[in-house]
Scaffold this motif. Structure first.
Motif, mmCIF file in Angstrom:
data_model
loop_
_atom_site.group_PDB
_atom_site.id
_atom_site.type_symbol
_atom_site.label_atom_id
_atom_site.label_comp_id
_atom_site.label_asym_id
_atom_site.label_seq_id
_atom_site.Cartn_x
_atom_site.Cartn_y
_atom_site.Cartn_z
ATOM 1 N N MET A 1 -15.407 -4.103 -1.127
ATOM 2 C CA MET A 1 -14.602 -3.534 -0.774
ATOM 3 C C MET A 1 -13.085 -4.955 -0.073
ATOM 4 S SD MET A 1 -13.665 -0.939 2.054
ATOM 5 C CE MET A 1 -14.904 -0.321 2.408
ATOM 6 N N ARG A 2 -12.854 -4.142 -0.084
ATOM 7 C CA ARG A 2 -10.915 -5.103 0.346
ATOM 8 C C ARG A 2 -10.142 -4.715 1.765
ATOM 9 N NH1 ARG A 2 -11.015 -9.014 -3.935
ATOM 10 N NH2 ARG A 2 -12.939 -8.525 -4.743
ATOM 11 N N HIS A 3 -9.385 -5.137 2.221
ATOM 12 C CA HIS A 3 -8.636 -5.229 2.783
ATOM 13 C C HIS A 3 -7.312 -5.459 3.087
ATOM 14 C CE1 HIS A 3 -12.401 -4.129 5.004
ATOM 15 N NE2 HIS A 3 -12.875 -5.660 4.868
ATOM 16 N N LEU A 4 -6.186 -4.540 3.113
ATOM 17 C CA LEU A 4 -5.234 -4.648 2.989
ATOM 18 C C LEU A 4 -3.851 -4.450 4.074
ATOM 19 C CD1 LEU A 4 -2.722 -5.036 0.334
ATOM 20 C CD2 LEU A 4 -3.065 -2.559 0.301
ATOM 21 N N PHE A 5 -3.377 -5.427 4.900
ATOM 22 C CA PHE A 5 -2.583 -5.723 5.925
ATOM 23 C C PHE A 5 -1.283 -5.089 4.774
ATOM 24 C CE2 PHE A 5 -6.035 -7.758 7.403
ATOM 25 C CZ PHE A 5 -6.124 -7.522 8.257
ATOM 26 N N LEU A 6 -0.321 -4.184 5.538
ATOM 27 C CA LEU A 6 0.970 -3.943 5.054
ATOM 28 C C LEU A 6 1.909 -4.700 6.756
ATOM 29 C CD1 LEU A 6 1.137 -1.053 2.997
ATOM 30 C CD2 LEU A 6 0.928 -3.620 1.954
ATOM 31 N N LEU A 7 3.191 -5.234 6.293
ATOM 32 C CA LEU A 7 3.765 -5.602 7.194
ATOM 33 C C LEU A 7 5.373 -6.121 7.186
ATOM 34 C CD1 LEU A 7 3.748 -7.352 10.727
ATOM 35 C CD2 LEU A 7 3.664 -8.991 9.911
ATOM 36 N N PHE A 143 -5.349 -0.741 5.905
ATOM 37 C CA PHE A 143 -6.606 -0.692 4.749
ATOM 38 C C PHE A 143 -8.017 -1.047 4.662
ATOM 39 C CE2 PHE A 143 -1.805 1.059 3.990
ATOM 40 C CZ PHE A 143 -1.794 1.928 4.432
ATOM 41 N N ASP A 144 -8.965 0.139 4.557
ATOM 42 C CA ASP A 144 -9.935 -0.520 3.521
ATOM 43 C C ASP A 144 -9.649 -0.173 2.490
ATOM 44 O OD1 ASP A 144 -10.741 -1.233 6.012
ATOM 45 O OD2 ASP A 144 -11.677 -0.129 7.367
ATOM 46 N N CYS A 145 -10.177 -0.176 1.434
ATOM 47 C CA CYS A 145 -9.370 -0.419 -0.066
ATOM 48 C C CYS A 145 -11.226 -0.070 -0.534
ATOM 49 C CB CYS A 145 -9.078 -1.600 -0.339
ATOM 50 S SG CYS A 145 -7.546 -1.170 -0.012
ATOM 51 N N PRO A 146 -11.402 0.633 -0.667
ATOM 52 C CA PRO A 146 -13.311 1.035 -1.361
ATOM 53 C C PRO A 146 -13.218 0.758 -3.161
ATOM 54 C CG PRO A 146 -12.103 2.925 -1.985
ATOM 55 C CD PRO A 146 -10.918 2.116 -0.816
ATOM 56 N N ILE A 147 -12.634 -1.141 -3.354
ATOM 57 C CA ILE A 147 -12.417 -1.252 -4.768
ATOM 58 C C ILE A 147 -13.521 -2.545 -4.717
ATOM 59 C CG2 ILE A 147 -10.619 -0.791 -5.375
ATOM 60 C CD1 ILE A 147 -9.628 -2.853 -4.338
ATOM 61 N N SER A 148 -13.886 -3.435 -5.730
ATOM 62 C CA SER A 148 -13.961 -4.864 -5.624
ATOM 63 C C SER A 148 -13.437 -5.651 -6.339
ATOM 64 C CB SER A 148 -15.387 -4.551 -6.662
ATOM 65 O OG SER A 148 -15.219 -4.310 -8.150
ATOM 66 N N ALA A 149 -12.383 -5.324 -7.128
ATOM 67 C CA ALA A 149 -11.176 -6.174 -7.113
ATOM 68 C C ALA A 149 -9.954 -5.578 -7.067
ATOM 69 C CB ALA A 149 -11.670 -6.994 -8.838
ATOM 70 N N TRP A 150 -8.428 -6.076 -6.792
ATOM 71 C CA TRP A 150 -7.445 -5.450 -6.498
ATOM 72 C C TRP A 150 -7.115 -5.113 -8.041
ATOM 73 C CZ3 TRP A 150 -6.129 -5.056 -2.127
ATOM 74 C CH2 TRP A 150 -6.375 -6.129 -0.689
ATOM 75 N N PRO A 151 -7.202 -4.852 -9.170
ATOM 76 C CA PRO A 151 -6.635 -4.081 -9.833
ATOM 77 C C PRO A 151 -7.460 -3.047 -10.366
ATOM 78 C CG PRO A 151 -7.602 -6.409 -10.981
ATOM 79 C CD PRO A 151 -7.541 -6.492 -9.614
ATOM 80 N N ASP A 152 -8.179 -3.040 -9.522
ATOM 81 C CA ASP A 152 -8.793 -1.562 -9.039
ATOM 82 C C ASP A 152 -8.015 -0.104 -7.716
ATOM 83 O OD1 ASP A 152 -10.451 -2.613 -11.165
ATOM 84 O OD2 ASP A 152 -12.290 -2.854 -9.982
ATOM 85 N N ALA A 154 -6.381 1.712 -5.868
ATOM 86 C CA ALA A 154 -5.804 2.859 -6.015
ATOM 87 C C ALA A 154 -4.814 3.699 -5.404
ATOM 88 C CB ALA A 154 -6.631 4.245 -6.424
ATOM 89 N N LEU A 155 -3.815 4.978 -5.679
ATOM 90 C CA LEU A 155 -2.852 5.467 -4.824
ATOM 91 C C LEU A 155 -3.915 6.623 -3.987
ATOM 92 C CD1 LEU A 155 -0.139 5.861 -6.742
ATOM 93 C CD2 LEU A 155 -0.596 4.095 -4.880
ATOM 94 N N GLN A 156 -3.814 6.444 -3.024
ATOM 95 C CA GLN A 156 -4.174 8.327 -2.199
ATOM 96 C C GLN A 156 -6.054 7.988 -2.104
ATOM 97 O OE1 GLN A 156 -2.868 11.614 -3.766
ATOM 98 N NE2 GLN A 156 -0.987 11.201 -2.640
ATOM 99 N N ALA A 157 -6.843 6.516 -2.456
ATOM 100 C CA ALA A 157 -8.444 6.428 -2.551
ATOM 101 C C ALA A 157 -8.390 5.435 -1.300
ATOM 102 C CB ALA A 157 -7.839 5.960 -3.329
ATOM 103 N N ASN A 158 -7.470 5.110 -0.081
ATOM 104 C CA ASN A 158 -7.772 4.036 0.734
ATOM 105 C C ASN A 158 -7.988 4.024 2.374
ATOM 106 O OD1 ASN A 158 -8.123 1.566 -1.155
ATOM 107 N ND2 ASN A 158 -5.793 2.984 -1.655
ATOM 108 N N THR A 159 -8.311 3.570 2.502
ATOM 109 C CA THR A 159 -8.874 4.956 4.200
ATOM 110 C C THR A 159 -7.634 4.098 4.875
ATOM 111 O OG1 THR A 159 -10.914 5.429 4.247
ATOM 112 C CG2 THR A 159 -10.151 5.290 6.527
ATOM 113 N N LEU A 160 -6.320 4.746 5.686
ATOM 114 C CA LEU A 160 -6.003 3.919 6.591
ATOM 115 C C LEU A 160 -6.660 3.388 8.002
ATOM 116 C CD1 LEU A 160 -2.942 2.672 8.332
ATOM 117 C CD2 LEU A 160 -2.842 5.708 8.511
#
Length: 176
Positions: A1-7, A143-152, A154-160
């Motif tokens: 799981m990766r976590h992405l903040f957009l500010l 966003f919680d991003c269900p990926i193990s690496a950033w190159p993975d 994807a659009l419309q696949a993350n939890t806000l």
């Protein structure tokens, strides 16, 4: 799981002394909102390890206020994030090193808002509805991003997970 903040950068003056949009500085409200948002960010269970920051003056000034609240979070200032398209910002995120599990991107509308909308797959109805209308200055999304690496990524696949605005933070602080 990766976590992405957009500010999104904070509120700015209408015009810069140079007349260039790139040089617009934060106004008083922008400085206050940045401090509120910084405190909120530092209180999250996950905090960013790296920030990709537009090199525009308003983004750098927002970062200067936020950074002390995120000790240990490095920053990369990128000229190409200034008014970047959603696709360009998406590609910049996907180039993030594998060692970084929590990333913050500090940029501009309309690209950041469009990217946020396109990243969202799941999340609360209230957060998604608010995001559909606008990403205001100094608004931040997590966003919680269900990926193990950033190159993975994807659009419309993350939890806000969170969508916080200075207006909401002010309302929350006024609550009894």
């Amino acid at each position: 799981m990766r976590h992405l903040f957009l500010l999104r950068h904070a509120k700015t003056e209408r015009d810069s002394a140079s007349g260039e949009d790139y040089d617009r500085r934060l106004d008083e409200r922008g400085r206050l909102d940045s401090a509120l948002t910084a405190a909120w960010l530092s209180a999250q269970p996950v905090v960013p390890e790296l920030a990709l920051v537009s090199s525009a003056v308003r983004a750098r000034e927002t970062w200067e206020i936020v950074a002390p609240h995120l000790p240990g979070c490095g920053a990369e200032f990128q000229d190409t994030l200034y008014l970047a398209s959603p696709l360009h910002t998406f590609k910049a995120i996907r180039r993030t090193p594998a060692s970084i599990t929590s990333l913050l991107v500090l940029g501009h509308n309309p690209g950041l808002h469009e990217l946020a909308w396109n990243l969202t797959g799941e999340g609360s109805v209230a957060a998604r509805t608010a995001l559909a209308h606008n990403l205001p200055t100094c608004g931040v999304l997590l966003f919680d991003c269900p990926i193990s690496a950033w190159p993975d990524l994807a659009l419309q696949a993350n939890t806000l997970r969170e969508f916080m605005t200075p207006k909401q933070l002010k309302a929350d602080s006024d609550a009894p």
